[in-house]
Design an enzyme around this catalytic site. Structure first.
Site, PDB file in Angstrom:
ATOM      1  N   ASN A 219      48.864  93.285  55.373  1.00  0.00           N
ATOM      2  CA  ASN A 219      49.987  93.974  55.369  1.00  0.00           C
ATOM      3  C   ASN A 219      50.942  93.721  54.261  1.00  0.00           C
ATOM      4  O   ASN A 219      50.584  93.179  53.434  1.00  0.00           O
ATOM      5  CB  ASN A 219      50.810  93.733  56.908  1.00  0.00           C
ATOM      6  CG  ASN A 219      51.186  92.084  56.663  1.00  0.00           C
ATOM      7  OD1 ASN A 219      52.025  91.843  56.038  1.00  0.00           O
ATOM      8  ND2 ASN A 219      50.596  91.424  57.749  1.00  0.00           N
ATOM      9  N   PRO A 314      45.309  85.280  67.977  1.00  0.00           N
ATOM     10  CA  PRO A 314      46.485  84.382  68.705  1.00  0.00           C
ATOM     11  C   PRO A 314      47.943  84.530  68.347  1.00  0.00           C
ATOM     12  O   PRO A 314      48.107  85.070  67.180  1.00  0.00           O
ATOM     13  CB  PRO A 314      46.019  82.930  68.297  1.00  0.00           C
ATOM     14  CG  PRO A 314      45.336  83.052  67.052  1.00  0.00           C
ATOM     15  CD  PRO A 314      44.643  84.337  67.036  1.00  0.00           C
TER      16      PRO A 314
HETATM   17  O1  C5P Z   1      55.062  90.830  67.851  1.00  0.00           O
HETATM   18  P1  C5P Z   1      55.717  90.759  66.232  1.00  0.00           P
HETATM   19  O2  C5P Z   1      54.073  90.568  65.558  1.00  0.00           O
HETATM   20  O3  C5P Z   1      56.582  91.648  66.000  1.00  0.00           O
HETATM   21  O4  C5P Z   1      56.314  89.368  66.438  1.00  0.00           O
HETATM   22  C1  C5P Z   1      56.955  88.971  65.295  1.00  0.00           C
HETATM   23  C2  C5P Z   1      57.061  87.464  65.334  1.00  0.00           C
HETATM   24  O5  C5P Z   1      55.975  86.671  65.960  1.00  0.00           O
HETATM   25  C3  C5P Z   1      57.145  86.809  64.185  1.00  0.00           C
HETATM   26  O6  C5P Z   1      57.977  85.550  64.030  1.00  0.00           O
HETATM   27  C4  C5P Z   1      55.917  86.223  63.475  1.00  0.00           C
HETATM   28  O7  C5P Z   1      55.694  85.200  62.647  1.00  0.00           O
HETATM   29  C5  C5P Z   1      55.320  86.074  65.080  1.00  0.00           C
HETATM   30  N1  C5P Z   1      53.870  86.283  65.286  1.00  0.00           N
HETATM   31  C6  C5P Z   1      53.029  85.030  65.620  1.00  0.00           C
HETATM   32  N2  C5P Z   1      51.763  85.474  65.715  1.00  0.00           N
HETATM   33  C7  C5P Z   1      51.210  86.671  65.822  1.00  0.00           C
HETATM   34  C8  C5P Z   1      52.152  87.732  65.859  1.00  0.00           C
HETATM   35  C9  C5P Z   1      53.294  87.321  65.549  1.00  0.00           C
HETATM   36  O8  C5P Z   1      53.479  83.860  65.406  1.00  0.00           O
HETATM   37  N3  C5P Z   1      49.646  86.821  66.030  1.00  0.00           N
END
Ligand code: C5P
Length: 411
Positions: A219, A314
């Site tokens: 990304n 995860p």
């Molecule tokens: O669900 P989303 O990806 O938008 O959530 C963002 C938050 O969750 C961020 O703090 C990101 O570092 C964390 N995250 C994570 N593991 C994932 C996806 C997101 O720790 N697989």
């Protein structure tokens, strides 16, 4: 001006001792070097003498030195002794109290603070014997830094790399200012160090999820906001572990960096870095990875276009939010392109975080230098004005410091 006695051990990282000498001299400190027999196979006494502008000591059996300056005097004249690189062998001899060369004799004879910056192969670092020696040395009052994690000269990957010279210099300045506890409030820079006894974990950057050996899913995250957060926390005195995805950014001073590539590696590195007083999860972790990445490069073939089966990664934040090891303060970031605050509120509950820093990434935030964020907590939503990422980081670090100093649970 302070006087540092630098003991250079025998490992490939010895060449970085030259940079440590240079940075110490640049900061106005006097440096005297002791080069071990092993160290002399990697750097020369001449190099260290030229950089330090001091005689370099190499042997216990130098009659001239013993006549003019005994080894006890050599160690007593310093304000701080630094061992870098501290090899597995040097750490073992230090822990056992041996005095079989000039370096270990000085270390046994000294009454000054000692800082050791380890560097060795990952297996050697993780070996129970080395871990036992490190625990013993810490119990004896020696400051042993955690090695950095990443690709090593021996071709392996993991913890064992010498911490960055800038990180070693930061620790040296702290010790010179405060002694081994490092807890007096007047160290480094601003003098305002409310996080001095806190360990804070920060994740930053994207993750790369391999499709085959040459292709990956990624990304647009640059890691800039996460690195700025790590830097701001370190400048308030925190011990910061920064778990970083693949980014082209320099490690902020005083921060221990652990490089990873995939979400699963990031999850494992986060787990290893615990316990922490707070965790700030800024990384843009890939939600999905390709199931069973191909071992060989996928080829254009008569079979047509390959299909990618995705599986879920995860959720590191959610796992931490519901783990018995949960830090007292847990902060997530949420990059959204619409309904920013609504999605953030939902994440706050779902992931078990205390705060979600929500930002609208529909413009050029990813890779850019500015950000507009909303701090979403159980107490409500605060919208911060548009500002540089460094300012977002500093304001967030101040809030974290205020919260961790407050004996009541964050809300
Ligand atoms: O669900 P989303 O990806 O938008 O959530 C963002 C938050 O969750 C961020 O703090 C990101 O570092 C964390 N995250 C994570 N593991 C994932 C996806 C997101 O720790 N697989």
């Amino acid at each position: 001006m302070s006087r540092v006695l630098l003991i250079v051990g025998g490992g490939i990282a010895a060449y970085k001792a030259c940079e440590i000498v240079r940075l110490l001299r640049k900061a106005g400190h006097g440096v005297r070097c002791v080069l071990t027999e092993g160290g002399s196979h990697f750097v020369t006494a001449m190099t260290l003498a030229a950089l330090s502008e001091e005689e370099v000591h190499t042997t216990l059996w130098d009659l001239k030195d013993e006549a003019e300056m005994g080894h006890i005097q050599l160690s007593r004249q310093a304000d701080l002794i630094v061992v870098a690189p501290a090899t597995a062998d040097l750490l073992a001899r230090m822990a056992a109290g041996l005095a079989n060369d000039l370096a270990t004799t000085l270390l046994l004879a000294t009454d000054k603070p000692v800082l050791a910056a380890p560097a060795m192969n990952v297996r050697m670092w993780l070996h129970p014997a080395t871990q036992r020696n490190v625990s013993q040395l810490r119990a004896d009052g020696i400051t042993v830094m955690e090695p950095d994690e990443g690709a090593m000269a021996c071709g392996e990957f993991g913890p064992g790399r010498l911490p960055e010279p800038t990180a070693i210099i930061t620790r040296i300045e702290l010790l010179l200012a405060n002694g081994p506890g490092g807890s007096a409030p007047q160290a480094l820079g601003t003098g305002h160090r409310p996080l001095v006894d806190k360990h804070i974990l920060v994740t930053a950057g994207p993750t790369h999820e391999p499709i085959d050996p040459v292709r990956y899913i990624a990304n647009r995250s640059s890691g800039k906001q996460g690195f700025a957060v790590a830097e701001a926390l370190a400048s308030l005195g925190a011990r910061v572990s920064l778990v970083a995805g693949p980014v082209a950014l320099a490690t902020p001073a005083g921060v221990t960096r652990i490089d990873v590539e995939t979400a699963r590696e990031m999850a494992a590195a986060v787990d290893r870095a615990l316990p922490a007083d707070a965790a700030i999860m800024v990384a843009a972790v890939a939600d999905w990875r390709a199931e069973g990445a191909a071992e060989q490069k996928l080829k254009k073939a008569a079979g047509g276009i390959p299909s990618l089966q995705l599986v879920e990664n995860p959720d590191i934040l959610a796992t931490l939010g519901h783990s018995p090891n949960r830090p007292r303060l847990l902060v997530g970031f949420a990059a959204e392109t619409e309904h920013v605050v609504t999605h953030a509120r939902d994440k706050l509950a779902r992931k078990g975080a205390d705060w979600i820093i929500a930002n609208d990434v529909s413009g050029d935030v990813m890779g850019g230098d500015t950000n507009t964020v909303h701090l979403v907590s159980a107490g409500g939503v605060e919208t911060w004005e548009h500002m540089p990422k460094a300012n977002v980081a500093r304001r967030l670090a101040d809030r974290i410091a205020a919260t961790l100093q407050d004996p009541v649970q964050p809300g």
